[in-house]
Design an enzyme around this catalytic site. Structure first.
Site, PDB file in Angstrom:
ATOM      1  N   GLU A  69     -15.485 -64.577  19.530  1.00 36.94           N
ATOM      2  CA  GLU A  69     -15.187 -65.505  20.606  1.00 36.94           C
ATOM      3  C   GLU A  69     -16.288 -66.557  20.672  1.00 36.94           C
ATOM      4  O   GLU A  69     -17.458 -66.187  20.610  1.00 36.94           O
ATOM      5  CB  GLU A  69     -15.100 -64.777  21.956  1.00 36.94           C
ATOM      6  CG  GLU A  69     -14.621 -65.698  23.053  1.00 36.94           C
ATOM      7  CD  GLU A  69     -14.394 -64.998  24.392  1.00 36.94           C
ATOM      8  OE1 GLU A  69     -14.666 -63.793  24.484  1.00 36.94           O
ATOM      9  OE2 GLU A  69     -13.974 -65.684  25.312  1.00 36.94           O
ATOM     10  N   GLY A  75     -24.347 -61.376  26.418  1.00 34.89           N
ATOM     11  CA  GLY A  75     -24.485 -60.009  26.926  1.00 34.89           C
ATOM     12  C   GLY A  75     -23.677 -58.985  26.158  1.00 34.89           C
ATOM     13  O   GLY A  75     -24.210 -57.967  25.714  1.00 34.89           O
ATOM     14  N   MET A 121     -19.346 -58.262  24.287  1.00 34.98           N
ATOM     15  CA  MET A 121     -18.059 -58.836  23.889  1.00 34.98           C
ATOM     16  C   MET A 121     -16.970 -57.780  23.909  1.00 34.98           C
ATOM     17  O   MET A 121     -17.155 -56.675  23.391  1.00 34.98           O
ATOM     18  CB  MET A 121     -18.223 -59.458  22.491  1.00 34.98           C
ATOM     19  CG  MET A 121     -16.945 -60.040  21.918  1.00 34.98           C
ATOM     20  SD  MET A 121     -16.371 -61.465  22.902  1.00 34.98           S
ATOM     21  CE  MET A 121     -14.615 -61.281  22.676  1.00 34.98           C
ATOM     22  N   GLU A 155     -16.764 -55.597  30.447  1.00 38.65           N
ATOM     23  CA  GLU A 155     -16.102 -55.602  29.128  1.00 38.65           C
ATOM     24  C   GLU A 155     -14.928 -54.636  29.124  1.00 38.65           C
ATOM     25  O   GLU A 155     -13.875 -54.922  28.556  1.00 38.65           O
ATOM     26  CB  GLU A 155     -17.092 -55.250  28.012  1.00 38.65           C
ATOM     27  CG  GLU A 155     -18.352 -56.112  27.968  1.00 38.65           C
ATOM     28  CD  GLU A 155     -18.108 -57.600  28.015  1.00 38.65           C
ATOM     29  OE1 GLU A 155     -17.059 -58.073  27.536  1.00 38.65           O
ATOM     30  OE2 GLU A 155     -18.982 -58.331  28.559  1.00 38.65           O
TER      31      GLU A 155
HETATM   32  N1  B3K Z   1     -16.090 -62.944  26.432  1.00 36.74           N
HETATM   33  C1  B3K Z   1     -17.461 -62.824  26.058  1.00 36.74           C
HETATM   34  C2  B3K Z   1     -18.196 -64.103  25.997  1.00 36.74           C
HETATM   35  C3  B3K Z   1     -18.041 -64.851  24.724  1.00 36.74           C
HETATM   36  C4  B3K Z   1     -18.978 -66.028  24.675  1.00 36.74           C
HETATM   37  C5  B3K Z   1     -18.700 -66.911  23.514  1.00 36.74           C
HETATM   38  N2  B3K Z   1     -19.665 -67.984  23.419  1.00 36.74           N
HETATM   39  C6  B3K Z   1     -18.187 -61.880  26.950  1.00 36.74           C
HETATM   40  C7  B3K Z   1     -17.630 -61.718  28.308  1.00 36.74           C
HETATM   41  O1  B3K Z   1     -17.465 -62.610  29.084  1.00 36.74           O
HETATM   42  O2  B3K Z   1     -17.264 -60.617  28.614  1.00 36.74           O
HETATM   43 ZN    ZN Z   2     -16.044 -61.702  30.260  1.00 38.57          ZN
END
Ligand code: B3K
Ligand code: ZN
Length: 895
Positions: A123, A263, A265, A300
């Site tokens: 992502e 943090g 993913m 997450e």
């Molecule tokens: N969805 C990911 C964040 C991705 C960041 C990309 N630059 C973590 C989160 O928000 O849970």
């Molecule tokens: Zn998130």
């Protein structure tokens, strides 16, 4: 040029993809220097879109071959895409072979190595750095993944879904085959090839199904995985209980990695985490680390439904999953906290974070709506606005439909959209449709302006009491300033939770004109116009309005309350948030007056007594007291000013702190003595609150002692530092010494490093603590903190390539040490520009985050402002800047 040309992507230009990819079969031959990726996709034309060539995204790849239905096809490269003009009719198989170079991938996006192990981060657009694909969230495919690698070096081979096959190959290699039954966008793909060990736990969910939970870490870190595992189990239980959302996979894995851009993913079934949000034991992690782990593990995990089962149609909808999932993790942490007081503490911390990060963002050059209209680099839009303000928007929906109504809304959302890629509108519509007749349903279009309009509205409130008629009339008005691209704004729908408090502290029954009877002591007024009046009847005496309880909307409240009224609220408000807020405002008013007139703030007896009253209060929780007794941050103070002199703000805040330390000396001694925690370490809210208050007391006592030239308390702090049974107390004592500037600091720092050598996350703390500590005001050695940071960059443990380490030193200094950073001689800004450029060559995402430190430069007073402009211009002038950093600095320099 390292990247393609910067193009502005617009939300209104969204078109559905011309092709769908239904299934994808990937085979990886993992090799750090050259990994071979073989991809076999079932591709289908989207009949709803005019026929056109297939354009696959690809970045920094080496293409070996392309076959369609087994035949080679001609292709070309255009705008960073692989373009195939002529393709077979109907559904066809597309096979692509390419290589990539994980060990050269310092950006940590795509497939990369960390300590020799393989990890991915896809992502938002990292999958295209692994293989050619329709790398956009509305293309959802079923993945089957085969990993091949050296068995000794990489005994663990993981991907999404379920393990369906594994075995040995020639030459000491082995393979593992994974199948994920849920169609997913490419950004949720993940793989791990590594030498790791796992903590495992089998659980049975309500439906009676068994699931395997695993937390993978490096050998030697297993003793730090208990809290992450417990947090994961708690998350599974909570989502099922609160939202009826069960775990849908047989196996759920968390893998920790030391080199990670953010943090964590939420890859389907295979969450990859920064070690910072996994590893904890009492000796290495603080209470804050423990609660950070709980909330990120929850976050997450909750994405499994809000993000993965229902995903985003396009990246402009990012808040659909992020705002909602932050809201869910906040609710989870509150429910875990238990008592009403512990819930309030969590809410205060969240709001403090929102005001510290999101409010400045919303007032600066990067201001954008929760659902942005355009971007150059999507990674720049993983912002406090999309996340935290997005969560506030969801919270307002819950306020407007009630908790049960919100749960109904979630149920309808999943009934309608499970398995789809949808928009923020779809979510709001589902919540409204599930609650016909609610304020949300009635005002949905206006409510959705929260998604479309940037900026923090001001909520101006004026109350008038009329003794003869025993009425109290509250006037509310909303005001919005222009933000980039949005000169004029429509009124927002603002839920204002409120109560009226008598000067004697009594909560007043709330009866609006025209109502037959009072409806309790608290209600939610819904302001949906520019202004409105509310008249309360049967009010015996002039009350104090307690507005925006629980921070019911992300606005700046201007209610004109004076000291006397704030003191009433601090003493009596039934709403703990507003009680805390009243204390903060008493301090803030004094601080602002001092900064504006360049004088010493006045901690007058009324203020001191109020603070003492809170500190000594017989029933308030220690965690809450610690929040009340902590002065507003320098950043927050700066935001309240039209022109910012960071040195003045620092001096005023330090002076106020010292006055509090001195005036409450006996009370701090009492607080220290009374709040020692005995017995084994537990991160629960009660024990952590006691530690927080005791550590604040210790810091205050050291400050006071230092001013008096007394060494008793610094001596005690050093003793505590040495003997502490947990990291919270050890860090508390160490930072008390550092803040006071005591000479025991240096031996303590050396000792700390010696004890924790090799514990990366603790060494990060060691760097961060030194970077964020300014030189004591008025003492010799001004400018020393920059010197210290520069010296620390030469330390053998420092590395710019590891994001956690870079953040611990460079970010801590530039973001959390304003007095050290904003120097009249501009040396701080020169340092900042050099580091942005240095980092940009390594990792643009991390560099761009550092670039944002200067967002608010236009508010700075001279000479800071001119020096800041010069530093930003120097970065902007660099020819081969990444799109990430370029977007930030050019927006900063726009008029
Ligand atoms: N969805 C990911 C964040 C991705 C960041 C990309 N630059 C973590 C989160 O928000 O849970
Ligand atoms: Zn998130």
């Amino acid at each position: 040029m390292r990247e393609g040309p910067a193009t502005l992507i617009r939300r209104e230009d969204y078109v559905a993809p011309a092709y769908w990819i239904k299934t994808v079969d990937l085979t990886f031959d993992l090799d750090p220097a050259k990994t071979i990726v073989a991809s076999r996709m079932q591709v289908e034309r989207n009949s709803a879109v005019a026929p056109q060539p297939l354009k696959l995204h690809g970045e920094e790849l080496n293409l070996l071959r392309v076959l369609a239905n087994g035949e080679s096809v001609s292709f070309r490269h255009e705008d960073g895409c692989l373009v195939i003009d002529s393709l077979p009719e109907g559904t066809f198989t597309l096979e692509i072979r390419n290589t990539c170079a994980p060990e050269k991938n310092t950006q940590l996006s795509g497939l990369y190595t960390s300590c020799g192990n393989f990890f991915t981060q896809c992502e938002a657009e990292g999958f295209r750095r692994i293989t050619y694909f329709l790398d956009r969230p509305d293309v959802m495919a079923v993945y089957t993944v085969t990993l091949k690698a050296d068995k000794k070096k990489y005994p663990v081979l993981l991907s999404n879904g379920n393990l369906v096959d594994q075995g040995d190959l020639d030459n000491g290699r082995h393979f593992a085959k994974w199948h994920d039954p849920f169609p997913k966008p490419s950004y949720l793909f993940a793989l791990v090839g590594a030498d790791l060990v796992a903590r495992q736990q089998k659980i049975r969910t309500r439906a009676g199904k068994e699931h395997l939970l695993e937390v993978y870490v490096r050998r030697g870190d297993l003793d730090k995985t208990e809290h992450a595992m417990n947090s994961l189990i708690a998350s599974v239980v909570w989502d099922e209980a609160r939202f009826k959302l069960p775990l849908d996979l047989e196996r759920f894995m968390i893998v920790a990695v030391g080199d990670f851009n953010m943090g964590a993913m939420e890859n389907k079934g295979l969450n990859i985490f920064n070690t910072k949000y996994v590893l904890a034991n009492p000796a290495t992690a603080t209470d804050a680390d423990y609660s950070g782990i709980e909330s990120v593990v929850g976050h997450e995990y909750f994405h499994n439904w809000t993000g993965n089962r229902i995903t985003c149609r396009d990246w402009f909808q990012l808040s659909l999953k992020e705002g909602l999932t932050v809201f869910r993790d906040q609710e989870f942490s509150m429910d875990m906290a238990g008592s009403a007081s512990a819930r309030a503490v969590k809410r205060i911390e969240d709001v403090r974070g929102l005001r510290q990060m999101q409010f400045p963002e919303d007032a600066g050059p990067m201001a954008h709506p929760v659902r942005p209209d355009s971007y150059v680099e999507i990674n720049n839009f993983y912002t406090a606005t999309v996340y935290e303000k997005g969560a506030e928007v969801v919270r307002m929906m819950q306020t407007l439909v009630g908790r049960a109504g919100f749960e109904r809304g979630m149920t309808l959302y999943f009934e309608r959209h499970d398995g789809q890629a949808v928009t923020c509108d779809d979510f709001a519509q589902a919540v409204a449709d599930a609650n016909p007749g609610s304020a949300l349903a009635e005002k949905l279009d206006a409510f959705k302006r929260w998604y479309a309009q940037a900026g923090t509205p001001r909520l101006v409130a004026r109350g008038r009491y009329d003794a003869p008629s025993r009425t109290y009339t509250l006037g509310l008005e909303q005001q919005s300033d222009p933000s980039p691209g949005q000169p004029v704004k429509q009124p927002f729908v603002i839920p204002v939770a409120m109560g009226l408090v008598g000067h004697d502290g009594r909560a007043i029954a709330l009866q609006l004109e025209g109502e037959a009877a009072p409806v309790g002591n608290e209600r939610v007024l819904v302001l949906d116009e520019k202004h409105a009046y509310y008249t309360f009847v049967n009010v015996d005496a002039e009350p104090v309005p307690s507005l925006l309880r629980g921070f019911s909307a992300p606005v700046n409240l201007v209610d004109g309350l004076g000291d006397a009224e704030l003191l009433v609220l601090l003493k009596h408000d039934a709403d703990p948030f507003n009680r805390w807020e009243a204390g903060q405002r008493l301090a803030l008013n004094r601080l602002l007056a001092a900064v504006r007139t360049d004088s010493t703030p006045d901690a007058d007896p009324a203020f001191i007594d109020a603070m003492r009253g809170a500190l000594r209060h017989p029933t308030l929780d220690p965690a809450f007291k610690e929040l009340v007794l902590t002065l507003p941050s320098e950043t927050y103070i700066a935001e309240q000013l039209e022109e910012v002199d960071p040195q003045r703000i620092h001096a005023a805040r330090e002076s106020m702190k010292l006055q509090l330390a001195q005036a409450l000396r006996d009370d701090w001694v009492w607080a220290w003595d009374e709040h020692q925690t005995i017995g084994g370490y537990s991160p629960d809210p009660v024990s952590s609150g006691r530690r927080a208050l005791a550590n604040l007391a210790l810091a205050m006592l050291c400050l006071d002692a230092q001013a008096r030239g007394d060494s008793v308390w610094p001596g005690k702090a050093y003793q505590r530092f040495k003997d502490a049974g947990n990291m919270t107390d050890r860090m508390g004592a160490l930072s008390a010494l550092l803040d006071a500037g005591h000479e025991l600091t240096q031996p303590a720092l050396e000792r700390f490093h010696a004890i924790f050598k090799g514990e990366d996350l603790v060494i990060d703390k060691w760097f961060a603590l030194q970077a964020r500590t300014p030189e004591p005001v008025g003492r010799q050695g001004a400018g020393r903190s920059l010197q210290r940071v520069k010296a620390l960059m030469q330390h053998p443990d420092f590395s710019m390539k590891n994001p956690n380490r870079a953040r611990s030193l460079i970010f801590s200094f530039t973001m959390y040490n304003p007095a050290g950073f904003h120097r009249a001689d501009a040396a701080g800004y020169v340092f900042w520009a050099d580091r942005v450029l240095e980092l940009d060559a390594i990792n643009p995402q991390v560099a761009s985050r550092l670039a944002r430190v200067m967002d608010r430069w236009k508010k700075l007073a001279e000479p800071y402002r001119s020096a800041a402009r010069e530093a930003i211009s120097r970065v902007a002038a660099k020819p081969d800047l990444s799109n990430d950093v370029r977007e930030i600095v050019s927006r900063a320099l726009e008029d």
